[in-house]
Scaffold this active site. Structure first.
Site, PDB file in Angstrom:
ATOM      1  CE1 TYR A  57      -3.687   2.509   0.751  1.00  0.00           C
ATOM      2  CE2 TYR A  57      -2.300   3.270   2.555  1.00  0.00           C
ATOM      3  CZ  TYR A  57      -3.398   3.441   1.732  1.00  0.00           C
ATOM      4  OH  TYR A  57      -4.192   4.541   1.893  1.00  0.00           O
ATOM      5  CG  ASP A 117       5.975   3.411   0.721  1.00  0.00           C
ATOM      6  OD1 ASP A 117       6.303   4.015   1.761  1.00  0.00           O
ATOM      7  OD2 ASP A 117       4.798   3.284   0.353  1.00  0.00           O
ATOM      8  CE  LYS A 139       2.080   5.444   8.216  1.00  0.00           C
ATOM      9  NZ  LYS A 139       0.682   5.563   8.502  1.00  0.00           N
TER      10      LYS A 139
HETATM   11  N1  HOZ Z   1      -2.872   4.194   6.125  1.00  0.00           N
HETATM   12  C1  HOZ Z   1      -2.945   3.946   7.523  1.00  0.00           C
HETATM   13  C2  HOZ Z   1      -2.745   2.511   7.829  1.00  0.00           C
HETATM   14  N2  HOZ Z   1      -1.612   1.888   7.281  1.00  0.00           N
HETATM   15  C3  HOZ Z   1      -4.258   4.361   8.101  1.00  0.00           C
HETATM   16  C4  HOZ Z   1      -4.309   5.788   8.344  1.00  0.00           C
HETATM   17  C5  HOZ Z   1      -5.439   6.233   9.269  1.00  0.00           C
HETATM   18  O1  HOZ Z   1      -6.515   5.683   9.228  1.00  0.00           O
HETATM   19  O2  HOZ Z   1      -5.228   7.159  10.016  1.00  0.00           O
END
Ligand code: HOZ
Length: 447
Positions: free
Chosen positions: A164, A259, A287
């Site tokens: 992802y 990534d 992050k």
């Molecule tokens: N993309 C995030 C999990 N891998 C989720 C982000 C969120 O819901 O804050």
């Protein structure tokens, strides 16, 4: 008429009313949210759909604990999906943000924090010679792919099943995270012409990658891979796989994009590329570098980065990019990690959790897989070795749901999806790990 999901939520909430102190404030807020926000949430995986429940709403979070609007306190292993490496609301970040805010919250003009942040990233991340700040991991991967296409003059991109890379059009195909959780790994709304430029291959199979390059290597702009895929559980590369990707991309002149949004500044100062000794051409980051504020970055070889506007022909921009509050928060967090030897502490806590889990699984005669690197971990409810999305999908999702519910009822919050990775923070301690192991022991008895 109530949908199946609403029925299940009602049953679950009834259960929660008995086992948790109370949750009526969360229930009220979610009801209101659903009328105003699609699905009641601003990011799908937060909706608790995959665990037959409804989300709780958080009032405050400090250290390794979160407290919901009904006063329930939980030990948190989601850590705002990765950024909270020092725990929630660390004093150093609060002070840095306060200090920066007093000077102005946004300028849209270069500010000194941006230079400090760029220097830190270039110092810490082995392959990065130049870096551009953006506002999210999605922007980082999206801009990396555009840059790779502009640099090579080619259109096709290889990505891997279950990886992802945020909600980028050309990458939201066979995707992990919330897309997988909600059974929509190929999103609607992506023109088929875009999807046709994305070649999807199984993870950990270098022969298939080579075969595609042999057939159409002169059309491939980039290979993008999650350094350690962490949005379909947590998957590790087979020996030599990442080097194989490095070699084949070099051979055909394609850009190799790592990534490291999840793993960067998390598994080590320099991310997976430091641990594995791999040198990608471009790296997407996010992050942890934002200290909890919205930040992403992408960087890499100067020769490629110089293709970006204003020097080069690839356009990329952002009103809030390099925002002083976000830069100050990220710098404070990263410097504190270094000062505390945070990565050493995380390894010790991670090892304690791993030893405890492995001993417990053995005692209970369960063959479940447990993957961990530093402070990132995932328990898979399957006996199959985890190497790719197919093996991840052999996990028992009903068992995960029961496990999740039991953990939450015991005051431990893990991500509400079997496809997410857990995060330990520096604010966790041996005590919290031991409490968590006790809760896991009980939870594994009820599945
Ligand atoms: N993309 C995030 C999990 N891998 C989720 C982000 C969120 O819901 O804050």
């Amino acid at each position: 008429m109530a949908t199946e999901h609403e029925e299940l939520s009602r049953t679950r909430n009834k259960k929660r009313e008995i086992s948790m102190k109370q949750n009526e404030n969360s229930i009220k807020l979610f009801k209101a949210a659903k009328e105003l926000i699609p699905g009641g949430v601003n990011s799908p995986v937060r909706a608790f759909r995959n665990v037959d429940g409804e989300p709780f709403f958080v009032r405050r979070a400090k250290g390794c604990r979160i407290e919901d609007v009904d006063g329930n306190s939980m030990i948190d292993y989601v850590g705002t999906w990765g950024p909270a490496i020092l725990g929630h609301a660390p004093e150093c970040v609060i002070e840095a943000v306060n200090k920066a805010a007093r000077e102005g919250v946004s300028f849209g003009i270069p500010n000194p924090y941006e230079v400090d942040m760029a220097r830190l990233i270039v110092d810490w991340v082995p392959s990065v010679e130049k870096v551009r700040m953006v506002n999210s991991g999605t922007e980082a991967t999206m801009s990396s792919v555009r840059l790779a296409r502009g640099f090579t003059g080619r259109d096709k991109v290889i990505k891997f099943e279950g990886c992802y890379h945020g909600h980028v059009d050309s990458l939201l195909v066979a995707a992990g995270s919330g897309a997988l959780t909600h059974g929509k790994p190929d999103s609607a709304g992506i023109p088929s012409a875009f999807a046709a430029e994305t070649i999807i291959l199984p993870y950990n199979n270098i022969e298939k990658v080579r075969a595609v390059f042999e057939a159409m290597g002169d059309q491939i702009a980039a290979v993008i891979v999650e350094s350690y895929p962490a949005n379909a559980g947590l998957i590790f590369p087979r020996e030599g796989y990442l080097q194989g990707l490095r070699d084949v991309t070099s051979e055909y002149g394609a850009v190799f994009i790592f990534d490291e949004v999840m793993t960067g500044f998390r598994v080590a100062k320099g991310g997976v590329q430091e641990l594995e000794g791999i040198t990608p051409d471009l790296t997407a980051m996010g992050k942890v570098i934002g200290g909890g504020l919205p930040v992403g970055a992408f960087g890499g070889r100067a020769e490629i980065m110089d293709y970006l506007a204003p020097d080069g022909p690839v356009y990329q921009a952002g009103t809030l990019s390099g925002n002083p509050l976000a830069m100050a928060a990220g710098l404070a967090q990263l410097n504190e990690m270094e000062r505390l030897d945070g990565y050493g502490k995380l390894e010790q806590l991670g090892a304690r959790l791993e030893d405890g889990v492995r001993a417990m699984l053995k005692r209970k005669g369960l063959d479940y897989q447990f993957n961990r690197v530093g402070s990132m971990f995932c328990l898979f409810f399957t006996g199959q070795e985890i190497v790719d999305l197919d093996s991840v999908m052999t996990a028992d999702s009903a068992a995960f749901r029961k496990f999740f519910t039991s953990m939450l009822d015991q005051g431990i919050y893990i991500a509400p999806s079997p496809y997410e990775t857990g995060f330990i923070s520096v604010a966790h301690g041996n005590r919290e790990i031991d409490i968590t192991l006790e809760a896991m022991d009980k939870a594994l008895s009820v599945i």
